[in-house]
Design an enzyme around this catalytic site. Structure first.
Site, mmCIF file in Angstrom:
data_model
loop_
_atom_site.group_PDB
_atom_site.id
_atom_site.type_symbol
_atom_site.label_atom_id
_atom_site.label_comp_id
_atom_site.label_asym_id
_atom_site.label_seq_id
_atom_site.Cartn_x
_atom_site.Cartn_y
_atom_site.Cartn_z
ATOM 1 N N CYS A 176 20.563 34.570 56.673
ATOM 2 C CA CYS A 176 21.013 35.832 56.081
ATOM 3 C C CYS A 176 19.831 36.631 55.544
ATOM 4 O O CYS A 176 19.861 37.861 55.508
ATOM 5 C CB CYS A 176 22.036 35.583 54.979
ATOM 6 S SG CYS A 176 21.558 34.322 53.775
ATOM 7 N N HIS A 593 20.213 39.021 46.334
ATOM 8 C CA HIS A 593 20.376 37.565 46.424
ATOM 9 C C HIS A 593 21.470 37.146 45.451
ATOM 10 O O HIS A 593 21.495 37.575 44.299
ATOM 11 C CB HIS A 593 19.068 36.852 46.060
ATOM 12 C CG HIS A 593 19.215 35.353 45.958
ATOM 13 N ND1 HIS A 593 19.503 34.720 44.769
ATOM 14 C CD2 HIS A 593 19.135 34.378 46.893
ATOM 15 C CE1 HIS A 593 19.578 33.410 44.983
ATOM 16 N NE2 HIS A 593 19.358 33.188 46.257
ATOM 17 N N HIS A 601 22.827 33.343 48.922
ATOM 18 C CA HIS A 601 23.151 34.199 50.065
ATOM 19 C C HIS A 601 22.466 35.541 49.889
ATOM 20 O O HIS A 601 22.259 36.000 48.769
ATOM 21 C CB HIS A 601 24.667 34.386 50.160
ATOM 22 C CG HIS A 601 25.092 35.236 51.310
ATOM 23 N ND1 HIS A 601 24.777 34.934 52.615
ATOM 24 C CD2 HIS A 601 25.791 36.411 51.356
ATOM 25 C CE1 HIS A 601 25.284 35.870 53.421
ATOM 26 N NE2 HIS A 601 25.892 36.779 52.671
#
Length: 957
Positions: A176, A593, A601
């Protein structure tokens, strides 16, 4: 011949069924597939059921094969340049346009299956989806389903890109962070252009061994290919596996920690810089090569300082600028701390000191200014990194003037003034705290409340002389009189009727307290304590003292709070003068974040200038967002999410992104001739016409976003609209490459063809003046509403008055020239009512200072503005408001008051009751700040959204 044709048709049909059956079941055994078709007499659903029932447990290898087959375009996309697929379009040549090659790649991708099987990939996917639904209904015993081996939606329509919606990136295993960074860079038009137009060096074989083995050139080619897919793919998202594989060796671990992401971003820019450097050296032999990556992302600062008494100056280059987060509330505080290191007093003194310290001053800022927020620190006690969740605010428009070397002297003066104001602010806050937290014990109370409580105690009337004397001596149920009075009960004699013996004594000794059934407060017990002995004279003196002291405390508290607010406002506006707002940077992307230091993530918020809204890029999901959602997820303090990287772009360089003037990226790919350039002008006009016809909510006023929309709304003459549009296309800022220069040249040529008598220049200038006045009226309204919502009514009034005046002049020319008149009238009226009420409260105190302040507010503001409300007798609400204000002050007539108050009231009332509608002249309008179109639209949308629904304009005006 007919028999042969029939056989060929049967063979083709059978092959199609075999292909479909292989796609659905993942079975690669041809004999088994043919057996299933024979058993089912060609019924595909029965054949699938036969295979799935017979092979309830499919080997892992079959599942992998099925995944690769069902993943439409996945393997073909990532095999460019490899020997596995020789029919792939080559994207490395220079003879075709980048977008055309990307589109050709997509067409080739969709046509390959048609050549092989006679049906398209999408048709096969639809067949798989329909068959799966049928099997799920009819075969309950089916063990193997798509969801077990395929993360994509089985419905191909769910994977289809809608119109020109941005394309997402698939998460191919904890990647990601890759998606967030790449999408932020891809949405920089200049960066996208550089990557798509990159071609590898012609003499790659002649490069030194260390460069040949380097991974930057292969990565550059994969990035170029990935960008082509992001532009031209027909899918909602694409697979970045090839580019990620090349980067995997750049990381110390596979965990997605921020340290790794920061390292990845640095590594990415290093590789890109290296790749472009090789190309630049090849293209400019004998000349100093110019690296576009350096020009785009790198700036310079001057380090000025003293080291052990010796002054020095060094110029250094920077890319991503690191900023500490802990201990700071906003981005400017972080920057101020980063620009000053150590003790710098010696820098400003004439004497040479032994102290050491340095200041940083930017001499050259990059077009793309990236701040790396350090949200991780190592906990020495626990021996592990921890994330900092502190809230850190950052603006959508950042002015960098105060950090520039050319403003060094004025910034130092302002910093010293802010330091002095903050010291004074600390003293005032300490004084205010003594008023708000009074007392010497662990519990503190506001001093005004303490005096009020003392006044209430002194004024209370005692019911009895003792709190226990007149309590009914009859023992309540479950207790005795002695228990109520605190005396020790006599347990030697049993209570009457209680019996005797050990059992009765035990029952008497253990008394159960039942608070809800036994405890009853006697009805005549006083509710509050009261003094036992106080004379009327003592009470009168004490009440007078307490009342006076409380008034003094409240006045002191208000004065302190007002002084603190003024200092905060002064500090906020310290750099708001026009001379310190010449280096604007607009927020382009925020990388977020969520999680802790060791896991989490990543996603990105990126501003779309074409749609004038924020978009959220979360792996394969690309959705519309808002500034409010960005603030919630990025500032910190909400859940465990916060920004770790901010990307700002120079607002004076429109070529960096897709601007409001024209969707440059999508138009300039194909503009290679005069006719196509003319078509671009028509495309832009069509887009603006669509915006003008769109029914929008009040907070999104497209007239603010583009002057052409304003002209279309107000039916401006066609020639004026045409000339305005051509003038904007002829702007030199659009000429950043050959394609855009062609548009600019066509626009200039068309301007020259317009004859002087075709456009009335006086009328042309009048329309443009109206639009400037419309923007000014918007800014007046915006600032007035912001101040009103902050309850700063004195400051808000003047802005609302001029907003109403400008707006009324515009509306006299047409209903869509300005904003909703009732909206401005309402808040102007409410502001006057609030000031009238505040002045009346000050007058009622009877104190000289307060009375004079209240009358000053009335004379200088309220009375002066009443003619503005009376000039238009059709405004019934304004007339009612004026009567309410007058009635409030007339109600004091006949009341007992001090002679000096009576005299002041008698002198003031005639001014208030004067029915003259002669409007007095006001001082010059407040100086308006210079807002960019983006900032004005965002702030106006935010303040209108925060208004009550009843006071929001009904239409888009």
């Amino acid at each position: 011949h007919k028999l042969k044709e029939n056989r060929l048709e049967v063979s083709a049909h059978q092959q199609t069924l075999l292909n479909q059956l292989r796609e659905v079941t993942g079975t690669t055994d041809v004999q088994l597939l043919q057996q299933a078709l024979q058993v089912s007499n060609g019924d595909l659903a029965e054949a699938v059921a036969f295979l799935t029932e017979k092979n309830a447990k499919v080997p892992q290898q079959d599942e992998a094969t099925y995944y690769q087959t069902a993943q439409i375009t996945n393997d073909r996309y990532i095999s460019v340049g490899s020997q596995a697929d020789t029919n792939v379009i080559d994207l490395t040549g220079d003879d075709k346009d980048d977008l055309q090659r990307a589109i050709a790649l997509s067409l080739e991708e969709s046509n390959r299956a048609f050549r092989e099987t006679g049906i398209t990939d999408e048709e096969q996917a639809i067949s798989r989806w329909v068959l799966e639904a049928s099997i799920a209904e009819n075969k309950a015993s089916l063990k193997r389903t798509h969801t077990e081996v395929w993360s994509d939606s089985p419905n191909p329509h769910d994977r289809k890109r809608q119109d020109n919606c941005p394309v997402g990136l698939k998460n191919v295993g904890n990647t990601c962070w890759f998606s967030a960074v790449i999408q932020s860079l891809f949405n920089l038009l200049e960066f996208q252009r550089l990557v798509l137009h990159y071609s590898p060096p012609a003499r790659m074989q002649d490069l030194p061994r260390n460069q040949k083995e380097h991974r930057n050139l292969p990565f550059m080619q994969e990035l170029r290919h990935l960008f082509s897919l992001l532009v031209g793919s027909k899918r909602k998202y694409v697979d970045p596996s090839s580019a990620v594989e090349i980067l995997k060796d750049a990381f110390k671990s596979s965990e997605s920690q921020q340290q790794d992401v920061s390292e990845f971003t640095h590594k990415l820019l290093d590789w890109l810089e290296d790749a472009f450097q090789i190309k630049a050296e090849e293209d400019r032999e004998g000349e100093k090569p110019k690296n576009p990556m350096v020009d785009l992302f790198y700036g310079r600062f001057l380090a000025v300082g003293v080291l052990e008494g010796k002054k020095f100056e060094n110029t250094e280059m920077f890319g991503q600028y690191p900023l500490q987060v802990n201990g700071f509330k906003d981005l400017h505080e972080c920057l101020e701390a980063a620009m000053i290191e150590g003790e710098i007093e010696s820098l400003h003194s004439a004497e040479n000191s032994a102290k050491s310290g340095q200041e940083h001053w930017f001499t050259e800022l990059p077009p793309v200014l990236t701040f790396e927020l350090s949200r991780f620190e190592f906990n020495q006690t626990l021996g592990r990194p921890e994330k900092i969740h502190n809230k850190l605010e950052f603006p959508s428009m950042l002015y960098m003037d105060r950090y520039m070397d050319r403003n060094r002297d004025i910034t130092r003066i302002k910093r010293e003034e802010i330091r002095r104001l903050k010291e004074h602010l600390t003293v005032l806050q300490q004084r205010l705290e003594r008023y708000l937290s009074y007392g010497s014990g662990p519990k503190r109370f506001p001093l005004a409340d303490v005096l009020q409580y003392a006044m209430e105690f002194a004024s209370s009337k005692p019911v009895c002389t003792s709190p226990v004397e007149d309590i009914n001596t009859t023992a309540p149920p479950g207790g005795t009189t002695a228990q109520l009075t605190g005396e020790q009960p006599d347990t030697s004699v049993p209570a009457e009727g209680s019996g005797s013996g050990p059992q009765a004594q035990q029952q008497q000794r253990v008394s159960i307290h039942k608070p809800f059934t036994q405890s009853r407060v006697p009805p005549d017990l006083p509710m509050h304590p009261a003094p036992r002995h106080i004379t009327e004279e003592e009470l009168r003196v004490l009440e007078g003292c307490l009342h006076r002291w409380r008034s003094e405390v409240e006045n002191d508290t208000r004065d302190l709070q007002a002084s603190i607010s003024r200092i905060h406002r002064t500090i906020e506006l310290m750099y708001s003068d026009k001379s310190m707002m010449q280096v604007p940077y607009r927020l382009h992307a925020v990388l977020v974040h969520e999680g802790q230091a060791n896991a989490g993530h990543y996603w990105a918020y990126i501003f779309d200038p074409h749609q004038q809204r924020w978009m959220k890029y979360n792996d394969i999901s690309v959705t519309k967002s808002s500034w409010e959602e960005l603030v919630r997820d990025s500032f910190g303090g909400y859940r465990n999410a916060s920004a770790y990287c901010l990307m700002y772009i120079d607002d004076k360089k429109p070529f960096l992104i897709e601007g409001n003037l024209i969707c440059i990226c999508k138009v300039t790919h194909l503009l290679v001739s005069y006719e196509l350039s003319t078509q671009a002008l028509k495309v832009e006009y069509t887009r603006l016409l669509r915006l003008a016809q769109e029914d929008t909510p009040p907070e999104r006023d497209y007239r603010l976003q583009h002057i052409i929309v304003y002209f279309i709304h107000n039916q401006a003459p066609k020639k004026i609209v045409e000339r305005t549009l051509l003038t904007q296309f002829a702007d030199r800022n659009l000429g950043f490459d050959e394609r855009c220069k062609s548009i600019m040249k066509v626009a200039r040529a068309k301007l020259e063809l317009i004859m002087p008598d075709e456009v009335n220049m006086e009328e042309y200038e009048m329309w443009h003046q109206d639009y400037r006045k419309f923007r000014d009226a918007t800014v007046f309204l915006l600032i007035g509403l912001e101040l009103f919502l902050k309850k700063s009514y004195v400051e808000a009034l003047m802005y609302l008055i001029y907003a109403y005046q400008y707006n009324k002049e515009l509306l006299a020319k047409g209903p869509y020239r300005g904003h909703d008149e009732e909206l401005i009238a309402h808040y102007r009226r409410e502001c006057l009512l609030k000031l009238n009420e505040h002045a009346a409260v000050l007058f009622e105190t009877g104190e000289e200072i307060e009375v004079n302040t209240g009358l000053s507010i009335m004379n200088e503001l309220v009375v002066a503005c009443i003619p503005l409300l009376l000039v238009d007798e059709m405004e019934e609400k304004d007339m009612v408001a004026v009567e309410d204000m007058r009635n409030r002050w007339c109600s004091y007539l006949g009341q007992e008051m001090e002679p000096n108050l009576q005299e002041k009231l008698t002198d003031f009332l005639p001014k208030l009751l004067d029915c003259s509608t002669e409007i007095k002249s006001f001082h010059d309008p407040p100086k308006l700040p210079s807002y960019s179109t983006l900032e004005l639209c965002e702030r106006y949308g935010q303040v209108v959204t925060s208004l009550t629904p009843s006071r929001t304009p009904a239409d888009g005006r």
